[in-house]
Motif scaffolding. Sequence first.
Motif, mmCIF file in Angstrom:
data_model
loop_
_atom_site.group_PDB
_atom_site.id
_atom_site.type_symbol
_atom_site.label_atom_id
_atom_site.label_comp_id
_atom_site.label_asym_id
_atom_site.label_seq_id
_atom_site.Cartn_x
_atom_site.Cartn_y
_atom_site.Cartn_z
ATOM 1 N N ASN A 196 -11.560 8.763 1.504
ATOM 2 C CA ASN A 196 -12.557 7.739 1.819
ATOM 3 C C ASN A 196 -13.793 8.306 2.516
ATOM 4 O OD1 ASN A 196 -13.310 5.094 1.549
ATOM 5 N ND2 ASN A 196 -12.317 4.388 3.404
ATOM 6 N N LYS B 35 -13.529 5.422 11.575
ATOM 7 C CA LYS B 35 -13.852 6.830 11.360
ATOM 8 C C LYS B 35 -12.697 7.648 11.920
ATOM 9 C CE LYS B 35 -18.768 6.535 11.113
ATOM 10 N NZ LYS B 35 -19.982 7.270 11.312
ATOM 11 N N SER C 155 -8.587 4.664 7.973
ATOM 12 C CA SER C 155 -9.762 4.745 7.113
ATOM 13 C C SER C 155 -9.921 3.476 6.281
ATOM 14 C CB SER C 155 -9.658 5.964 6.205
ATOM 15 O OG SER C 155 -10.746 6.037 5.332
ATOM 16 N N ARG C 156 -8.807 2.955 5.787
ATOM 17 C CA ARG C 156 -8.856 1.713 5.000
ATOM 18 C C ARG C 156 -9.293 0.519 5.843
ATOM 19 N NH1 ARG C 156 -3.591 1.945 0.975
ATOM 20 N NH2 ARG C 156 -4.411 3.592 -0.354
ATOM 21 N N ARG C 157 -9.167 0.645 7.152
ATOM 22 C CA ARG C 157 -9.626 -0.411 8.061
ATOM 23 C C ARG C 157 -11.045 -0.115 8.556
ATOM 24 N NH1 ARG C 157 -5.148 -2.226 12.204
ATOM 25 N NH2 ARG C 157 -6.081 -4.256 11.829
ATOM 26 N N ASN C 158 -11.748 0.777 7.809
ATOM 27 C CA ASN C 158 -13.129 1.151 8.101
ATOM 28 C C ASN C 158 -13.303 1.829 9.447
ATOM 29 O OD1 ASN C 158 -14.169 0.219 5.625
ATOM 30 N ND2 ASN C 158 -14.064 -1.873 6.404
#
Length: 103
Positions: free
Chosen positions: A83, A34, A29-32
């Motif tokens: 997130n 889904k 999630s922190r790496r964008n």
Amino acid sequence: ELTYMKLAVYGKGGIGKSTTSCNISVALSRRNKKVLQIGCDPKHDSTFTLTGFLIPTIIDTLQSKDYHYEDIWPEDVIYSGYNGEGKRKQNKTNKIKIKRKIQ
């Protein structure tokens, strides 16, 4: 180009499956990315860590629909967690309200 990754984590109790699953979900999630994490543990270990509240199990949801699976909709079982985009809301009595998001 869409790329999908499917991971399954299983094993005997107490070996860190939920912790590992949550950490992988948060890292992605922190790496964008889904992420859809499906928690099957009736103790809610992984889903509670990601959402901060207890999500009904699929058995709870089926029971509330008198086991008519055809009456279960995605918004009945999908919640935003770490997130997330705010698909779920918690009110003061800790009940969950689902907002249908049309895309």
